[in-house]
Scaffold this motif. Sequence first.
Motif, PDB file in Angstrom:
ATOM      1  N   GLU A  88     -20.503 186.103 -83.189  1.00 59.67           N
ATOM      2  CA  GLU A  88     -19.141 185.959 -83.090  1.00 59.67           C
ATOM      3  C   GLU A  88     -18.892 186.681 -81.536  1.00 59.67           C
ATOM      4  O   GLU A  88     -19.331 187.862 -81.390  1.00 59.67           O
ATOM      5  CB  GLU A  88     -18.554 186.753 -83.885  1.00 59.67           C
ATOM      6  N   LEU A 136     -15.515 192.464 -86.117  1.00 61.13           N
ATOM      7  CA  LEU A 136     -16.785 192.310 -85.565  1.00 61.13           C
ATOM      8  C   LEU A 136     -16.956 191.577 -84.465  1.00 61.13           C
ATOM      9  O   LEU A 136     -17.777 192.141 -83.188  1.00 61.13           O
ATOM     10  CB  LEU A 136     -17.908 192.078 -86.882  1.00 61.13           C
ATOM     11  N   ASN A 286     -15.403 183.303 -92.835  1.00 58.36           N
ATOM     12  CA  ASN A 286     -15.467 184.356 -93.893  1.00 58.36           C
ATOM     13  C   ASN A 286     -15.851 185.471 -93.024  1.00 58.36           C
ATOM     14  O   ASN A 286     -16.803 185.641 -92.419  1.00 58.36           O
ATOM     15  CB  ASN A 286     -16.538 184.045 -94.939  1.00 58.36           C
ATOM     16  N   SER A 288     -16.671 189.438 -93.568  1.00 60.30           N
ATOM     17  CA  SER A 288     -17.385 190.233 -94.483  1.00 60.30           C
ATOM     18  C   SER A 288     -17.766 189.555 -95.774  1.00 60.30           C
ATOM     19  O   SER A 288     -17.177 189.994 -96.796  1.00 60.30           O
ATOM     20  CB  SER A 288     -16.308 191.504 -94.860  1.00 60.30           C
ATOM     21  N   HIS A 337     -26.731 188.961 -88.721  1.00 59.76           N
ATOM     22  CA  HIS A 337     -26.540 187.518 -88.360  1.00 59.76           C
ATOM     23  C   HIS A 337     -27.555 186.981 -87.661  1.00 59.76           C
ATOM     24  O   HIS A 337     -28.047 186.095 -87.592  1.00 59.76           O
ATOM     25  CB  HIS A 337     -25.329 187.454 -88.010  1.00 59.76           C
ATOM     26  N   HIS A 373     -22.386 196.819 -90.255  1.00 64.64           N
ATOM     27  CA  HIS A 373     -21.051 197.023 -90.267  1.00 64.64           C
ATOM     28  C   HIS A 373     -20.336 196.782 -91.538  1.00 64.64           C
ATOM     29  O   HIS A 373     -19.232 197.090 -91.618  1.00 64.64           O
ATOM     30  CB  HIS A 373     -20.364 195.693 -89.357  1.00 64.64           C
ATOM     31  N   THR A 374     -21.197 196.916 -92.565  1.00 62.92           N
ATOM     32  CA  THR A 374     -20.465 196.975 -93.887  1.00 62.92           C
ATOM     33  C   THR A 374     -21.434 197.429 -94.933  1.00 62.92           C
ATOM     34  O   THR A 374     -22.680 197.040 -94.895  1.00 62.92           O
ATOM     35  CB  THR A 374     -19.942 195.665 -94.021  1.00 62.92           C
ATOM     36  N   VAL A 451     -21.183 202.364 -88.061  1.00 64.91           N
ATOM     37  CA  VAL A 451     -19.951 202.344 -86.775  1.00 64.91           C
ATOM     38  C   VAL A 451     -18.938 203.456 -86.663  1.00 64.91           C
ATOM     39  O   VAL A 451     -18.001 203.288 -85.995  1.00 64.91           O
ATOM     40  CB  VAL A 451     -19.311 200.846 -86.973  1.00 64.91           C
ATOM     41  N   ASN A 480     -17.328 203.146 -83.492  1.00 60.76           N
ATOM     42  CA  ASN A 480     -17.041 201.984 -82.471  1.00 60.76           C
ATOM     43  C   ASN A 480     -15.802 202.593 -81.499  1.00 60.76           C
ATOM     44  O   ASN A 480     -15.310 203.854 -81.489  1.00 60.76           O
ATOM     45  CB  ASN A 480     -16.193 201.176 -83.595  1.00 60.76           C
ATOM     46  N   TYR A 570     -10.112 194.842-100.237  1.00 62.91           N
ATOM     47  CA  TYR A 570     -10.506 196.256 -99.790  1.00 62.91           C
ATOM     48  C   TYR A 570      -9.705 197.008 -99.164  1.00 62.91           C
ATOM     49  O   TYR A 570      -9.357 198.094 -99.194  1.00 62.91           O
ATOM     50  CB  TYR A 570     -11.999 196.545 -99.845  1.00 62.91           C
ATOM     51  N   GLU A 673     -14.181 200.440 -95.521  1.00 64.52           N
ATOM     52  CA  GLU A 673     -13.862 199.980 -94.363  1.00 64.52           C
ATOM     53  C   GLU A 673     -14.704 200.891 -93.332  1.00 64.52           C
ATOM     54  O   GLU A 673     -14.715 201.938 -93.310  1.00 64.52           O
ATOM     55  CB  GLU A 673     -12.488 200.301 -93.847  1.00 64.52           C
ATOM     56  N   ALA A 674     -15.870 200.253 -92.997  1.00 67.89           N
ATOM     57  CA  ALA A 674     -16.893 200.826 -92.203  1.00 67.89           C
ATOM     58  C   ALA A 674     -16.307 201.579 -91.074  1.00 67.89           C
ATOM     59  O   ALA A 674     -16.456 202.874 -90.829  1.00 67.89           O
ATOM     60  CB  ALA A 674     -17.923 199.957 -91.664  1.00 67.89           C
ATOM     61  N   SER A 675     -15.414 201.102 -90.208  1.00 62.52           N
ATOM     62  CA  SER A 675     -14.722 201.890 -89.163  1.00 62.52           C
ATOM     63  C   SER A 675     -13.066 201.480 -88.889  1.00 62.52           C
ATOM     64  O   SER A 675     -12.256 202.244 -89.050  1.00 62.52           O
ATOM     65  CB  SER A 675     -15.543 201.467 -87.869  1.00 62.52           C
ATOM     66  N   GLY A 676     -13.031 199.996 -88.812  1.00 62.97           N
ATOM     67  CA  GLY A 676     -11.743 199.765 -88.248  1.00 62.97           C
ATOM     68  C   GLY A 676     -11.773 200.110 -87.074  1.00 62.97           C
ATOM     69  O   GLY A 676     -12.607 200.817 -86.305  1.00 62.97           O
TER      70      GLY A 676
HETATM   71  O1  73E Z   1     -14.644 198.064 -90.611  1.00 61.02           O
HETATM   72  C1  73E Z   1     -14.850 196.959 -89.951  1.00 61.02           C
HETATM   73  C2  73E Z   1     -15.536 197.361 -88.453  1.00 61.02           C
HETATM   74  O2  73E Z   1     -14.796 198.123 -87.940  1.00 61.02           O
HETATM   75  C3  73E Z   1     -15.974 196.145 -90.638  1.00 61.02           C
HETATM   76  O3  73E Z   1     -15.378 195.599 -91.551  1.00 61.02           O
HETATM   77  C4  73E Z   1     -16.301 194.624 -89.470  1.00 61.02           C
HETATM   78  O4  73E Z   1     -16.950 195.319 -88.494  1.00 61.02           O
HETATM   79  C5  73E Z   1     -15.946 196.290 -87.601  1.00 61.02           C
HETATM   80  C6  73E Z   1     -16.675 196.466 -86.382  1.00 61.02           C
HETATM   81  O5  73E Z   1     -17.792 197.324 -86.706  1.00 61.02           O
HETATM   82  C7  73E Z   1     -17.235 193.917 -90.199  1.00 61.02           C
HETATM   83  N1  73E Z   1     -17.172 192.499 -90.051  1.00 61.02           N
HETATM   84  C8  73E Z   1     -18.279 192.118 -90.927  1.00 61.02           C
HETATM   85  N2  73E Z   1     -18.954 193.165 -91.540  1.00 61.02           N
HETATM   86  N3  73E Z   1     -18.238 194.255 -90.969  1.00 61.02           N
HETATM   87  C9  73E Z   1     -18.832 190.676 -91.160  1.00 61.02           C
HETATM   88  C10 73E Z   1     -19.648 190.435 -91.957  1.00 61.02           C
HETATM   89  C11 73E Z   1     -19.885 188.980 -92.153  1.00 61.02           C
HETATM   90  C12 73E Z   1     -19.291 188.024 -91.324  1.00 61.02           C
HETATM   91  C13 73E Z   1     -18.426 188.306 -90.622  1.00 61.02           C
HETATM   92  C14 73E Z   1     -17.999 189.701 -90.249  1.00 61.02           C
END
Ligand code: 73E
Length: 840
Positions: A88, A136, A286, A288, A337, A373-374, A451, A480, A570, A673-676
């Motif tokens: 993405e 992301l 989708n 996360s 991915h 990222h998660t 992140v 991030n 969440y 929330e990994a970062s936001g």
């Molecule tokens: O906390 C965010 C983070 O700030 C996190 O949820 C997001 O990534 C952001 C950037 O680091 C994220 N997106 C996905 N996983 N974590 C994700 C997973 C699968 C498909 C699409 C997005």
Amino acid sequence: GSQNSLIQNEKMWKLMQSYIKNDKETIQQSIVNHVEYTLAKTRFDFSIFHAYQAISHSVRDRLIEAFNDTAQYFTHHDCKRVYYLSIEFLMGRYLQNALINLELEDNYKEAVLELGYNLESVYEQEVDPALGNGGLGRLAACFLDSMATLNLPAWGYGIRYSYGIFRQLIKDGYQYEVPDYWLDNGNPWEIERLDVNYPIRFYGYVRKIHENGKEKSIWEGGELVLARAYDNPIPGYDTYNTINLRLWRSLPAREFDFNSFNQGDYFKALEEREKAEYITSVLYPNDSNYSGKELRLKQQYLLVCATIQDVIRRFKKKKRDWKELPEKIAVQLNDTHPAMAIVELLRVLIDHEGIEIEFAWELVYKSFSYTNHTILPEALEKWGIDLLGNLLPRHLEIVYIINFIFLEKVSKKFPNDHHRLSSLSIIEESNPKKIRMANLSIIGSHAVNGVAEIHSKLLTTTLFKDFYELRPKKFQNKTNGVTPRRWIRCCNVQLAQLYTEQLGGDTWVTDLTQVRCLENMVEDPDFQNNWQRIKRQNKEQLKWWVKENCQIDINIDSLFDVQVKRLHEYKRQFMNILYVIHRYLSIKKTPADQRHAKFLPRTIMFGGKAAPGYINAKRIIKLICSVADKVNTDSEIGDLMKIVYLPNYNVSNAQIIIPATELSQHISTAGLEASGTSNMKFVMNGSLIIGTMDGANVEIAEEVGKENMFIFGALVDEIEGLRNHMRNTEPSQYFPPELNEVLQKIDEGFFGAVDELRELINTIRNRNDYYLLGADFKSYLEAQKKVDECYKNKSLWTKMSIRNAIRSSKFSSDRTIQQYADEIWGVKAFQIPNPSQNAR
Ligand code: 73E
């Protein structure tokens, strides 16, 4: 011949003096020429949309000059390159960003005005390229801006989806998804590379042959498609460097399938070919969440396979030894991915280049690094071996080999530790067996990062604990960041102007730490007034946007309270609206003549898309809209409270919403929330945060001071205990009375839509409150009370707002990318000279 090319060269150097000038007349000429020659419209009468197209083409011309020079320069210096692989890229609009990065906005503004158009209105003509879901994808876009600005020899690689994230309509409180065919009017920001096409194979079989006593694997049969390159120039700020985002599109392969054509079914055969285009048609909506669809794996492999071919071709341009590979390339995986790239590179090295597996493996893991990222279990990718083995038979074999070699080494270090072995294994021994993409990514990378500090810590103590014990040095943190170009300079022009005036120049745009020098202005009444004036003007702008898009009048003097992000349980938009209901009920209970004394006017805004199949997320939207209906039409409430659902939240309306916000909500259950990243954007634009100690909020608190935020809720170490308590206690017994009252009102049908809203509240009532709304509600109420108290004191609020903004410099993606460059990639900056000086 060489003589010919020498003459050509001479000629070219002379022609470079004709690099386009940027004075007003030249700009106008180039715009009008594009009206006439590119759009074939008459220069005496063209609409604002055609003006947008012509202007974009004239900017594109300027981008291309720098783009070509940059590419040449990198090649000439044979630099180590970074490849940022992401499924993405949420780019948002290009025009304003390009003009600002090229430092041409003022020139264009004047030039365009004289042609009869206002540049700001022209910006509105552009579609919002939305090839991503949320954080992301937007992170990848911010990173490109920083990589260009820091002069890094970097390229992004992704997919050119025909349909980006759906457009969201809200009707009667429900979300409707409309396809986003964003290429309808063409795309002036891309360069189609008709000559860059790579074959991609799917399915087929692996044939083994024996050569010089060695077994060789040949993957053949199946289906072939082509991946074609589309290049998107990314200009840096305060530099001529312009890097590339290369996006792949699938097309039918050129090879004819003579068999099916000869069987006489001409149309059937063509239909088969057309299917190839479908692979890169649509972005999976989708966020996360992992859905396990074969088409998604096809997208991933197409990205990976085309990219690896491109990377290897570039590496091989110069004659050199394979051992130099990790010195010349660094491949960053944006989550799992694109993780098949690890296997793909290995496959090419072993099967095509004839390299021994041990050596090939060393080259691969030294070249790769992986960002997680998660830790949400539902987001972790695990492909069933049947699906994967069917689509990519050779890759499955290689995964088994990698896993075997890896586990051998582990069992030497930890003999008979079966538990450890099965948690480290790439294969999950379930039925059917699955390939864990995260394990593959860790094993195949020399560096793994989270992140934000708290997230990276959780990775090494929970999800990837066993990997951490095996290779502690592999694990890093890279908090991030977001680009100050788009998220201050573009979206908050007035704030940018204030900074530039106060700091005596605009170098803060590439060195955000400079705004910290404004600490001594916090107490300055003039500065405070300016600050308030800017916020008010931004609020005014949002008010108009809301009027136009939601047909709601909002009170400019009310507190603008915003939660915009993807809908997810969440993230607890649910808790936010439950509080809003409580506030509403409290107002109603107060005698009418005391209401204005007891309650501060608030405009509570929500925005964000729900994944089309995520039922609870959609129910939350319905609840918000039902409450909004009730409250906004309640004549007793007036402008004490308005609730707005901002439809179709995306990058371009984020650029209006964020600068206008005074309070933003980042209230996820701690640890989830990994970062936001919007939290960073809000803080940079002077919004205060109400939030939990989660993700980057923790580091924001470190920077701006807890006393300048509204922090509440359980800490990450308390979550497990609270969950156990929740499961063993009758909810009404530990829910605070305020929450019970709110739930009862919903249950009674006070907001309508009883059946589905009951389903929603039952998700927390049946000892099933996984995200702990009940546990955090009380402290959320208290934090909200503090918000009201602070907002009453206008000068206190302003000072807090200023402190937030000027102490947010850590969250510039320039800082983040510099750390990636130094601590993971090992790449240096290469800045090209000013192209107009190239002409000798
Ligand atoms: O906390 C965010 C983070 O700030 C996190 O949820 C997001 O990534 C952001 C950037 O680091 C994220 N997106 C996905 N996983 N974590 C994700 C997973 C699968 C498909 C699409 C997005």
